[in-house]
Design an enzyme around this catalytic site. Structure first.
Site, mmCIF file in Angstrom:
data_model
loop_
_atom_site.group_PDB
_atom_site.id
_atom_site.type_symbol
_atom_site.label_atom_id
_atom_site.label_comp_id
_atom_site.label_asym_id
_atom_site.label_seq_id
_atom_site.Cartn_x
_atom_site.Cartn_y
_atom_site.Cartn_z
ATOM 1 N N CYS A 78 -9.279 7.940 -9.571
ATOM 2 C CA CYS A 78 -9.208 6.515 -9.897
ATOM 3 C C CYS A 78 -8.473 6.248 -11.209
ATOM 4 O O CYS A 78 -8.043 5.118 -11.458
ATOM 5 C CB CYS A 78 -10.607 5.919 -9.976
ATOM 6 S SG CYS A 78 -11.582 6.175 -8.490
ATOM 7 N N CYS A 196 -20.781 -2.766 -4.193
ATOM 8 C CA CYS A 196 -19.776 -1.728 -3.992
ATOM 9 C C CYS A 196 -18.389 -2.352 -3.948
ATOM 10 O O CYS A 196 -18.204 -3.436 -3.383
ATOM 11 C CB CYS A 196 -20.021 -0.989 -2.675
ATOM 12 S SG CYS A 196 -21.675 -0.292 -2.479
ATOM 13 N N HIS A 319 -10.059 -2.421 -5.540
ATOM 14 C CA HIS A 319 -9.906 -1.083 -6.111
ATOM 15 C C HIS A 319 -8.934 -0.222 -5.298
ATOM 16 O O HIS A 319 -9.346 0.743 -4.657
ATOM 17 C CB HIS A 319 -11.284 -0.415 -6.197
ATOM 18 C CG HIS A 319 -11.283 0.923 -6.872
ATOM 19 N ND1 HIS A 319 -10.330 1.304 -7.788
ATOM 20 C CD2 HIS A 319 -12.129 1.993 -6.744
ATOM 21 C CE1 HIS A 319 -10.594 2.536 -8.210
ATOM 22 N NE2 HIS A 319 -11.665 2.976 -7.585
#
Length: 376
Positions: A78, A196, A319
């Site tokens: 990430c 999430c 994300h």
């Protein structure tokens, strides 16, 4: 890093876009960043991505006429995008290159239907330990120790979805109650769906160059990049805490700051609600055990003492792994220029970005990047 500045930033919209090719995603981010930075060409490019196909960097750059310069692709989970940024800054600082483009890009919707498939060559991956479960273990530990309540976990989601109402590039936004967050579908107990981050596609870019004192240049005060140390019984903290704390200490020292509380606005890696709570404590924004309370009482909300994730964070902005860190960076640049619209942190002069990538067995995270930026 006092001689290095961010000259321009840009991002695509974040969301599920399986029908949009990678060239288009990159074009949206890079063309904006180059227009923002001014007409001078770039001398080199670092590209952060995790699951994109081989050669993607050269293909998307060719479409924009960026050829015949060094192009380096990096993968650091990430933190891939912020790793590209860290390397771009170092290339400018040392004089290796004059102006460098950092690009992060990812198309998750065509790679996975749900959570990222665990890596079968990793012992924990072979056991089926996906990242939602890893973060859920941290949340369970915090709940057991009385360091957080279920309502405080949910408060992070409530806060960040509300912040994203003012971010037109965010994947999701909305006004939720704590009860609605807790009642959403369970993903990995105790983390529900609204706790999430979503599956996302997107790109983000930054142009880095020498600091010239321009009225729109955002100074780079300090950058630190670390990989995780072996993690186990030697640490009293949950997974991910120590790598963030150590990387932040290095970046803050490089920036000449005493603590993270010296900065005015922060973007952190909140892939799951517990992630923001652990990170705010690891950074030292709040005391140990106070991260959940800070979200619940508005300390980390817009208008609070320590605004965190005004963009909506990963939970709401989205994300796309390789693009995330540079999207965080773009948000802080806009904040420090006073260009963040309805989510603007008034008077912001110093900003901090933290991105942490995980997934390697027995390590406290794959990599972490922390950057400290200063307003023009």
């Amino acid at each position: 890093m006092s001689d290095v500045a961010v000259h321009g930033v840009g991002t695509s919209h974040f969301g599920r876009a399986p029908g949009t090719d990678l060239v288009t995603l990159a074009w949206n981010a890079v063309s904006e960043a180059l227009a923002d930075a001014g007409p001078e060409p770039v001398d080199a490019v670092w590209v952060g991505t995790v699951f994109a196909p081989a050669g993607v960097a050269q293909r998307v750059l060719r479409a924009m006429g960026i050829t015949r310069v060094p192009v380096v692709t990096v993968e650091n989970a990430c933190a891939s995008g912020t790793t590209a940024f860290a390397e771009a800054c170092e290339a400018v600082r040392t004089g290796r290159y004059g102006r460098v483009l950092a690009l992060g890009i990812e198309q998750m919707s065509t790679a996975f239907d749900g959570a990222i498939t665990p890596e079968s060559t990793d012992p924990e991956g072979a056991a089926g330990l996906a990242l939602p479960a890893l973060y859920a273990m941290a949340a369970t530990r915090y709940l057991h120790d009385g360091a957080v309540t279920p309502a405080q976990l949910a408060a992070v989601s409530v806060k960040n979805h509300a912040h994203a109402l003012h971010n037109p590039r965010a994947q999701y936004s909305g006004r939720y109650t704590v009860e609605e967050v807790l009642a959403s579908r369970m993903i990995a107990d105790p983390l529900t769906l609204l706790q999430c981050c979503p599956t996302s596609d997107g790109a983000a870019a930054a142009v880095v160059g020498p600091a010239t004192g321009g009225t729109r240049e955002v100074g780079v005060r300090g950058v630190a990049l670390r990989s995780g140390a072996p993690w186990g019984r030697r640490s009293p903290h949950v997974w991910g805490h120590d790598i963030v704390a150590e990387t932040a200490a290095e970046a803050l020292a490089a920036a000449g700051l005493h603590a993270a509380t010296d900065v005015d606005v922060v973007e952190v890696h909140d892939a799951f609600t517990i992630g923001e709570i652990v990170t705010t404590e690891a950074l030292g924004l709040v005391a140990p055990g106070e991260g959940g309370k800070a979200a619940e009482t508005g300390v980390t909300a817009l208008g609070g003492a320590h605004p965190v994730n005004p963009s909506g964070g990963l939970l709401s902005r989205g994300h796309p792994l390789g693009a995330t860190g540079l999207a965080q960076l773009a948000e802080i640049v806009w904040q420090l220029r006073g260009e963040a619209g309805g989510r603007q942190v008034e008077g912001a002069r110093l900003g901090l970005v933290e991105t942490m990538g995980g997934g390697v067995s027995a390590l406290d995270g794959n990599a972490c990047v922390v950057a400290v930026l200063e307003a023009p």
